[in-house]
Design an enzyme around this catalytic site. Sequence first.
Site: not given
Length: 226
Positions: A49, A121
Site C-alpha cells: 500500500d 498490494e
Amino acid sequence: MKLSADLSAFCGRLGYKFSKPEYLVRAVTHSSMVSPHRDDNQRLEFLGDRVLGLVMADALLRADPNAAEGLLAPRFNALVRRETCADVARQIDLGAVLKLGRSEMKSGGRRKEALLADAMEAVIAAIYLDGGFAAAQNAVLRLWGDRIHNVADDARDAKTALQEWAQARGEVPPQYTEIGRTGPDHQPIFTIEVQLASGPVEQASAGSKRQAEQAAATALLKKVSQ
C-alpha cells in the site's frame, strides 16, 4: 524454490520474474490458508500500500507539474483506492492464483473486491522486496497504464460530488437506503436508493453496497445536472 505452472504463467501476465519466488508465494496466500509453515500476505499488503502510494504520488507530480494539491489529492485517491487495485488484479487474473482456505473458496473469494485489492498490494510489495523500488515502480506504471494519464481532473467519487452539490444549495446530505438484495450469500447484488431532500431520487444495483451507492449517486448527479 520453483514456482508452480500457474504461478509461472501469472508472472508472465504480471511482467516480472522473481529471483526469490517465495515472495510471490507469500503475496498470493490469504490468511485463510495460514499454517505453522505458511505465512499470509497481510504484512506484504501493508508494505505494498505504501509502495503504491509513493509510485502514484511521484507519477502524478511528473504528469502534471503545475497541478495544485487540491487536484492531485483526488486523482491520487482514485488511483490507489480499492476498486482500482481490484480492477488491475482482474486485468492480470490474480484471483486465479490466490491460495485460499476452504471457507473462502466456497464463498467466492477469488472474485471478492477487497481480497483482490489486498492481494494486488501484496504482489507490489513482493516485487519491491525482490527487485527494489525501481522494479516495483516499473511494474505499477505498466499495470496501471493509461489510468494515470486519463484520471479525471476532478476525481472525487460520486457520493462526495453529490453531497457537495446538495450542500451548495443548502440541502441536507443525500439519504442512501438499501431497498433490495438478491443472489447467493457469496455473490449478493445490492440495490440502493439515493434521495435528495428536494425530491430527486435514483437507484442502482451492484455487487457491493459501496458500488451500488456510487452508481446511484452518479445517476442522480446526471439527473440533477440536466
